[in-house]
Scaffold this motif. Structure first.
Motif, PDB file in Angstrom:
ATOM      1  N   CYS A 220       0.841  -1.206   0.000  1.00 28.51           N
ATOM      2  CA  CYS A 220       0.000   0.000   0.000  1.00 28.51           C
ATOM      3  C   CYS A 220       0.875   1.255   0.000  1.00 28.51           C
ATOM      4  CB  CYS A 220      -0.918  -0.015   1.216  1.00 28.51           C
ATOM      5  SG  CYS A 220      -1.941   1.455   1.300  1.00 28.51           S
ATOM      6  N   GLN A 221       0.566   2.171  -0.919  1.00 31.25           N
ATOM      7  CA  GLN A 221       1.373   3.389  -1.081  1.00 31.25           C
ATOM      8  C   GLN A 221       0.709   4.618  -0.459  1.00 31.25           C
ATOM      9  OE1 GLN A 221       4.464   3.359  -2.538  1.00 31.25           O
ATOM     10  NE2 GLN A 221       4.228   1.144  -2.650  1.00 31.25           N
TER      11      GLN A 221
ATOM     12  N   CYS B 200      -2.104   6.257  -0.969  1.00 33.43           N
ATOM     13  CA  CYS B 200      -2.525   7.277  -1.942  1.00 33.43           C
ATOM     14  C   CYS B 200      -4.018   7.590  -1.863  1.00 33.43           C
ATOM     15  CB  CYS B 200      -2.170   6.831  -3.354  1.00 33.43           C
ATOM     16  SG  CYS B 200      -3.142   5.414  -3.918  1.00 33.43           S
ATOM     17  N   TYR B 201      -4.802   6.790  -1.164  1.00 32.53           N
ATOM     18  CA  TYR B 201      -6.266   6.952  -0.955  1.00 32.53           C
ATOM     19  C   TYR B 201      -7.077   6.793  -2.237  1.00 32.53           C
ATOM     20  CZ  TYR B 201      -3.944   9.594   2.743  1.00 32.53           C
ATOM     21  OH  TYR B 201      -3.082  10.001   3.704  1.00 32.53           O
TER      22      TYR B 201
ATOM     23  N   CYS C 267      -8.105   4.084  -3.609  1.00 31.38           N
ATOM     24  CA  CYS C 267      -9.152   3.078  -3.381  1.00 31.38           C
ATOM     25  C   CYS C 267     -10.333   3.730  -2.667  1.00 31.38           C
ATOM     26  CB  CYS C 267      -8.604   1.903  -2.575  1.00 31.38           C
ATOM     27  SG  CYS C 267      -7.751   2.371  -1.069  1.00 31.38           S
TER      28      CYS C 267
ATOM     29  N   CYS D 235      -6.575   0.692  -7.595  1.00 23.05           N
ATOM     30  CA  CYS D 235      -5.296   0.713  -6.862  1.00 23.05           C
ATOM     31  C   CYS D 235      -4.101   0.707  -7.824  1.00 23.05           C
ATOM     32  CB  CYS D 235      -5.215  -0.489  -5.919  1.00 23.05           C
ATOM     33  SG  CYS D 235      -3.640  -0.575  -5.062  1.00 23.05           S
TER      34      CYS D 235
ATOM     35  N   SER E 161      -0.934   0.413  -7.180  1.00 23.81           N
ATOM     36  CA  SER E 161       0.237  -0.406  -6.831  1.00 23.81           C
ATOM     37  C   SER E 161      -0.099  -1.890  -6.754  1.00 23.81           C
ATOM     38  CB  SER E 161       0.804   0.059  -5.486  1.00 23.81           C
ATOM     39  OG  SER E 161      -0.091  -0.298  -4.461  1.00 23.81           O
TER      40      SER E 161
END
Ligand code: SF4
Ligand code: SF4
Ligand code: SF4
Length: 572
Positions: free
Chosen positions: A14-15, A17-18, A20, A53, A55
């Motif tokens: 998880c990066q 980034c919000y 999702c 997503c 990533s």
């Protein structure tokens, strides 16, 4: 059954980034310490977060291993193939497809469209048996829509048609026709994984078309080896049920049963459109005799969350229609009676959040007035108040407010820049100043200082008019090579500058110091003496040789210089 939820986050990937969260229609995602996780009790399994997503951290549970175990158990296992397979495996003939699936160890291959035809027959009977003016009826073919209504529009659950979905109707039919067999569904849908858990013992497992392709690859199975007339769908080829995966296909299938009396048949697809329809149903409470076919994926299951993108929706529709246009539709007979769905509301956890608690979070994130609430959506929520509520509920963190964090970072940077004893300037490609500190204006001369007093930061001023160093900045922006320690003579003062890239090709920064300034000179002497001592002993010895002294004496002399100009602990 795998213990994981159908959709989950691989936390290490998880990066933060919000994305999702921004794409989740029901905000069923919690962010904790910068990592996103799915809140199963709120999730409707639409799969939007998986597609969004960047990533690959959002995953769909992989049930291949449990299906392989089932296939190896010796039990007969039938593959139920969703009708969207025609757009997914376009131009593959039925016999080649059936042959390939059987090579994986399945005892038979059947079209889920047969279950869709059962559903059409049941709904047709219901529509014609009702008075037509009872209340609107909503289809239950799409499990995401059923979840959405049961969790978020509980007052509408009575409108759900009490009929199993095509997948479950098909599995029920297969188990009646072929007792003691297991059924594995293949399709473009994630929500079906959750649906079989809600109706245990009907369909044994759900895999995706991606999984099917992967299994073919692993076993080296290719198309082109089936025999027409031998490798056929059991118990028969589907007819009007094959159009179910396109928006409006269910209504076409129901109409294939005969005339519908006194019902307005409408179809909608895509969650935003469905949300609007359901909100209208909740508020308007229409008494018109409606039948609403609702599919969560825009355009229908051919655009399911794990369907191939392919050549786009038109090409997909064509591949579905191409395979249905020559079928002669008959009045299908309902063969399975046990098709009751679940139409009760599903409780989701809710917390009362006071307005005071929301305001407290708004203040903590720099929003003191209504105009401070930008509602930019950067945090993933529709507006600042929804975000603040999520923070109170423990589903979000204050640091997710990007505008607040940006302001905070910029405040800190400004403080640092203004406190620096060196001149700092940022310049864009048009050689205009983006920002500078007061020290830079002082170094640039009296005119610049006056401008700075009028316009702190000198935003927009032409650099060369302030200080003739534009050529250095241009060089750095064009070549991305930093200029370090360059000395320039300005108004009888020697300035040392370092120019460096901040944003490649867009923004360059410069640091300036006046080395003729007595304070700077003092620091410069200390710095140079320290540098000489530190370089290495051989350098010191060379100096000693030149001075005709020994090395330790030279070191003592240089250390003495430092002591004269500054304390020993001062860094060079
Ligand atoms: S989309 Fe969600 S899960 Fe994927 S990297 Fe961004 S925050 Fe993490
Ligand atoms: S599957 Fe859909 S509802 Fe569930 S978390 Fe992802 S986007 Fe939200
Ligand atoms: S429209 Fe089809 S693929 Fe999409 S969620 Fe609904 S049933 Fe699944």
């Amino acid at each position: 059954m795998n213990a994981l939820s159908p959709v989950y986050t691989e936390k290490a990937q998880c990066q933060d980034c919000y994305r999702c969260l921004r794409n989740c229609p029901v905000k069923a995602i919690k962010i904790e310490q910068g990592v996103a996780s799915v809140l199963e009790e709120l999730c409707i399994h639409c799969g939007k977060c998986v597609a969004a997503c960047p990533s690959g951290a959002k995953k769909v549970r992989d049930d291949i291993a449990s299906v392989e175990k089932l296939l190896a158990s010796g039990k007969d296992v039938i593959a139920s193939i969703a009708p969207a397979f025609r757009s997914e495996f376009d131009r593959v003939t039925d016999h080649d497809f059936v042959y390939a699936v059987k090579q994986l160890g399945f005892s038979g291959v059947s079209e889920t469209a047969l279950g869709a035809e059962e559903v059409s027959g049941h709904v047709y009977r219901m529509l014609n048996n009702s008075t037509g003016a009872d209340h609107p009826m909503i289809s239950t073919a799409c499990p995401v829509v059923v979840n959405y209504i049961r969790k978020y529009f509980p007052s509408l659950t009575g409108m759900l048609t009490p009929v199993l979905s095509p997948m479950l109707s098909h599995a029920t039919m297969l188990k009646e026709l072929y007792p003691d067999t297991a059924v594995v569904f293949f399709g473009p849908c994630i929500a079906k994984k959750d649906e079989i858990a809600q109706f245990p013992n009907i369909c044994d497992s759900v895999l995706t078309f991606q999984n099917l392709r992967m299994m073919f690859e692993q076993k080296g199975i290719t198309f082109g080896k089936g025999k027409a007339g031998t490798d056929v769908f059991i118990p028969r080829k589907a007819k009007e049920g094959t159009v179910y995966p396109v928006d409006g296909g269910m209504i076409a299938g129901i109409r294939g049963n005969g005339r519908i009396i006194d019902r307005h048949m409408m179809h909608f697809s895509g969650i935003p459109e469905i949300e609007s329809v359901l909100k209208s149903l909740s508020t308007l409470k229409p008494e018109e005799p409606l039948f609403l076919e609702l599919l969560a994926c825009s355009g229908g299951c051919i655009n399911g969350p794990v369907a191939q993108k392919g050549d786009g929706i038109l090409a997909k529709r064509i591949s579905i229609v191409r395979n249905t246009s020559d079928l002669k539709w008959e009045n299908p007979k309902v063969t399975v009676e046990n098709v009751e769905g679940i139409t009760e509301p599903l409780d989701i956890p809710t917390k009362e959040v006071s307005i005071d608690a929301i305001i407290k979070v708004l203040r903590a994130t720099g929003k003191y007035t209504v105009s401070d609430e930008l509602n930019c959506g950067g945090c993933g929520y529709l507006n600042c108040r929804d975000f603040a509520k999520a923070v109170v509920e423990g589903r979000a963190e204050p640091a997710m407010c990007v505008t607040y964090m940006r302001k905070l970072a910029s405040k800190k940077a400004n403080k640092l820049i203004s406190a620096m004893p060196l001149g700092i300037v940022l310049v864009d490609t048009s050689m205009r100043i983006i920002e500078c500190n007061e020290r830079f204006a002082i170094l640039a001369g009296d005119d610049a200082r006056m401008i700075y007093e009028q316009r702190p930061g000198m935003v927009g001023a032409v650099l060369d008019k302030v200080l003739p160093v534009g050529s250095f900045f241009r060089h750095v922006l064009e070549t991305e090579e930093d200029i370090s320690g360059r000395e320039i003579n300005i108004n009888n003062r020697l300035l040392r500058c370092t120019i460096f890239t901040i944003e490649p090709g867009l923004i360059a920064g410069g640091i300036f110091s006046d080395i003729t300034d007595p304070e700077m000179q003092r620091e410069e002497i200390i710095k140079r003496a320290r540098s000489v001592i530190r370089k290495n002993l051989s350098t010191v010895q060379k100096i000693a040789y030149l001075l005709g002294e020994n090395a330790s004496e030279t070191e003592m002399v240089l250390s003495g210089i430092i002591e004269c100009f500054g304390p020993q602990d001062q860094e060079g």
